[in-house]
Design a protein around this motif. Sequence first.
Motif, PDB file in Angstrom:
ATOM      1  N   GLY A  57      37.717  47.841  49.958  1.00  0.00           N
ATOM      2  CA  GLY A  57      38.550  46.827  49.587  1.00  0.00           C
ATOM      3  C   GLY A  57      39.001  46.738  48.359  1.00  0.00           C
ATOM      4  O   GLY A  57      38.559  46.849  47.063  1.00  0.00           O
ATOM      5  N   VAL A  58      40.505  45.741  48.252  1.00  0.00           N
ATOM      6  CA  VAL A  58      41.297  45.642  47.731  1.00  0.00           C
ATOM      7  C   VAL A  58      41.692  45.064  47.165  1.00  0.00           C
ATOM      8  O   VAL A  58      42.983  45.040  46.138  1.00  0.00           O
ATOM      9  CB  VAL A  58      41.999  47.218  47.251  1.00  0.00           C
ATOM     10  N   SER A  59      41.647  44.064  48.227  1.00  0.00           N
ATOM     11  CA  SER A  59      42.063  42.234  47.852  1.00  0.00           C
ATOM     12  C   SER A  59      41.972  42.545  46.777  1.00  0.00           C
ATOM     13  O   SER A  59      41.269  42.017  46.359  1.00  0.00           O
ATOM     14  CB  SER A  59      41.939  41.173  49.134  1.00  0.00           C
ATOM     15  N   MET A  60      42.911  41.243  46.097  1.00  0.00           N
ATOM     16  CA  MET A  60      43.432  40.673  45.113  1.00  0.00           C
ATOM     17  C   MET A  60      42.763  41.769  43.887  1.00  0.00           C
ATOM     18  O   MET A  60      42.939  41.316  42.912  1.00  0.00           O
ATOM     19  CB  MET A  60      42.586  39.139  44.795  1.00  0.00           C
ATOM     20  N   TYR A  61      43.567  42.583  44.052  1.00  0.00           N
ATOM     21  CA  TYR A  61      43.240  43.622  43.044  1.00  0.00           C
ATOM     22  C   TYR A  61      43.482  43.297  41.215  1.00  0.00           C
ATOM     23  O   TYR A  61      43.548  43.532  40.282  1.00  0.00           O
ATOM     24  CB  TYR A  61      43.642  45.300  43.141  1.00  0.00           C
ATOM     25  N   PHE A  62      45.440  43.035  41.470  1.00  0.00           N
ATOM     26  CA  PHE A  62      45.516  42.231  40.720  1.00  0.00           C
ATOM     27  C   PHE A  62      44.343  41.266  39.491  1.00  0.00           C
ATOM     28  O   PHE A  62      44.952  41.676  37.983  1.00  0.00           O
ATOM     29  CB  PHE A  62      46.986  41.700  40.337  1.00  0.00           C
ATOM     30  N   VAL A  63      43.663  40.734  40.258  1.00  0.00           N
ATOM     31  CA  VAL A  63      43.208  39.802  38.815  1.00  0.00           C
ATOM     32  C   VAL A  63      41.490  41.223  38.244  1.00  0.00           C
ATOM     33  O   VAL A  63      41.378  40.594  37.134  1.00  0.00           O
ATOM     34  CB  VAL A  63      41.576  38.794  40.138  1.00  0.00           C
ATOM     35  N   HIS A  64      41.128  41.830  39.495  1.00  0.00           N
ATOM     36  CA  HIS A  64      40.555  42.853  38.757  1.00  0.00           C
ATOM     37  C   HIS A  64      40.700  43.461  37.816  1.00  0.00           C
ATOM     38  O   HIS A  64      40.343  43.994  36.655  1.00  0.00           O
ATOM     39  CB  HIS A  64      40.738  43.635  39.696  1.00  0.00           C
ATOM     40  N   THR A  65      42.911  43.892  37.736  1.00  0.00           N
ATOM     41  CA  THR A  65      42.964  44.764  36.170  1.00  0.00           C
ATOM     42  C   THR A  65      43.407  43.870  35.477  1.00  0.00           C
ATOM     43  O   THR A  65      42.307  44.370  34.400  1.00  0.00           O
ATOM     44  CB  THR A  65      44.894  44.891  37.086  1.00  0.00           C
ATOM     45  N   ARG A  66      43.857  42.823  35.476  1.00  0.00           N
ATOM     46  CA  ARG A  66      43.335  41.749  34.904  1.00  0.00           C
ATOM     47  C   ARG A  66      41.658  41.431  33.775  1.00  0.00           C
ATOM     48  O   ARG A  66      42.004  41.483  32.826  1.00  0.00           O
ATOM     49  CB  ARG A  66      43.864  40.185  35.080  1.00  0.00           C
ATOM     50  N   LYS A  83      31.745  45.841  40.487  1.00  0.00           N
ATOM     51  CA  LYS A  83      32.670  47.062  40.128  1.00  0.00           C
ATOM     52  C   LYS A  83      33.887  46.809  39.179  1.00  0.00           C
ATOM     53  O   LYS A  83      34.275  46.666  38.487  1.00  0.00           O
ATOM     54  CB  LYS A  83      33.908  45.889  41.385  1.00  0.00           C
ATOM     55  N   ASP A  84      33.312  48.459  39.327  1.00  0.00           N
ATOM     56  CA  ASP A  84      34.164  49.141  38.486  1.00  0.00           C
ATOM     57  C   ASP A  84      33.118  48.113  36.840  1.00  0.00           C
ATOM     58  O   ASP A  84      33.963  48.597  34.858  1.00  0.00           O
ATOM     59  CB  ASP A  84      34.706  49.019  37.832  1.00  0.00           C
ATOM     60  N   GLY A  85      32.232  48.377  36.844  1.00  0.00           N
ATOM     61  CA  GLY A  85      31.522  47.398  35.382  1.00  0.00           C
ATOM     62  C   GLY A  85      31.893  45.904  35.385  1.00  0.00           C
ATOM     63  O   GLY A  85      31.211  45.527  34.368  1.00  0.00           O
ATOM     64  N   ILE A  86      32.550  45.314  36.659  1.00  0.00           N
ATOM     65  CA  ILE A  86      32.707  43.486  36.040  1.00  0.00           C
ATOM     66  C   ILE A  86      32.033  43.191  37.123  1.00  0.00           C
ATOM     67  O   ILE A  86      31.251  43.892  38.376  1.00  0.00           O
ATOM     68  CB  ILE A  86      34.183  43.618  36.501  1.00  0.00           C
ATOM     69  N   ARG A  87      31.027  42.460  37.189  1.00  0.00           N
ATOM     70  CA  ARG A  87      29.678  41.810  37.547  1.00  0.00           C
ATOM     71  C   ARG A  87      30.362  40.973  38.724  1.00  0.00           C
ATOM     72  O   ARG A  87      30.939  39.815  38.154  1.00  0.00           O
ATOM     73  CB  ARG A  87      28.346  41.018  36.785  1.00  0.00           C
ATOM     74  N   VAL A  88      29.841  41.264  39.821  1.00  0.00           N
ATOM     75  CA  VAL A  88      30.425  40.640  41.326  1.00  0.00           C
ATOM     76  C   VAL A  88      29.280  39.090  41.382  1.00  0.00           C
ATOM     77  O   VAL A  88      28.503  39.971  42.024  1.00  0.00           O
ATOM     78  CB  VAL A  88      31.580  40.357  42.090  1.00  0.00           C
ATOM     79  N   ILE A  89      29.929  37.717  41.761  1.00  0.00           N
ATOM     80  CA  ILE A  89      28.720  36.728  41.889  1.00  0.00           C
ATOM     81  C   ILE A  89      28.642  35.916  43.216  1.00  0.00           C
ATOM     82  O   ILE A  89      30.052  35.795  43.757  1.00  0.00           O
ATOM     83  CB  ILE A  89      27.786  36.385  40.887  1.00  0.00           C
TER      84      ILE A  89
END
Length: 370
Positions: free
Chosen positions: A20-29, A53-59
């Motif tokens: 899923g790539v929804s709101m990928y612009f937030v992930h880029t930031r 996701k790519d080292g970013i923790r999602v809770i």
Amino acid sequence: MNTMKSILVLTEDYPNPAGGVSMYFVHTRNLLYREAGLQLSVLNFSAGSGYEKDGIRVITYRDYLREKENYSFLISHAPNLRHHYVFLKKHLNDFSRFCFFFHGHEVLRISKVYSKPYPYNKENALAVCARDLYDGLKLAVWRSFFPKIRDKASFIFVSRWMQDEFFRWTKIDPSVLLDRCHITYNGIGRQFENTQFDGDCEKKYDFLTIRSNLDGSKYCVDLVNQIAKQNPQYRFLLIGKGRFFDFNEKAENLEWRDTTLSHAQIMEVMQQSRYALMPTRTDAQGLMMCEMASTGMPLITSDIPVCREVFANFENIAFIPNEQERYELPKVLASFGARRAFPHNPTYYAENTGRKEIALIKAAFAEASE
């Protein structure tokens, strides 16, 4: 004195390991923030369980309740009433500072700002009424809520147009919040930063259009099809999923691919095309346009305020009106002269756009710690 802890990022959805790539612009930031040494976690309201996701923790919200003492700073992307506002009302005192990012519909009256839907795609009267009622409610809530927390908040917009629309529809007196407002444009993907458009290689198409949703009238697929019909000497490629051509006759010189593309595939079709044709009726910034133009590809877009704003520093842009009976493309292309490609433009490189955001966030941390 407040102690700086971690950042909690609120988002309605987020890229996930399933693709899923929804709101990928937030992930880029978030990746840029992490590179700058900021600690953060993402609260994804759509997630059933936590992940990385790519080292970013999602809770999840349940995770937050167990560890809320770890966070002192909140970033809210595209805040809505159902999740963001409810969360804020419950946990306002958990945070010393807030940053709100506005990307589009969340502070607009949709029926007044967005173009009318295509006839085959019209919503029923009850749905339109429900949306209008919700828009009235959300704007009233934000009109009351944001001024109350202004001293602890920063309000960040992806274009000046978006900021102007925010004040127009919330009816908040600009003098109340303007000193807390900032404009930071979305940064383009790294792949686009590292790609130079080649105007001299063999081309299969004259004009390329890439749209995420053919059925949204703001994406101007009807205009692209009209332009193709009026200019049969050119070859057009349109990429995007939707039902538009179930209800409209496709131009014979237009190839349509009912699909979505990866960044690598987008690069490939860009190099196969001479020009990008990306008209729009409404946009907060138009990130895909910015990505294509940044590579040096000559690009044609709509002559509307937001496009004039975001491309003010670009020389490889031609503007066309959205409402015109005929479009003579040779006249439009004359604005590019004999040039087939232009130098890279770094205006929307992620490090440039992200640097300003990071500075704002670090300053807000410092302010909260005073």
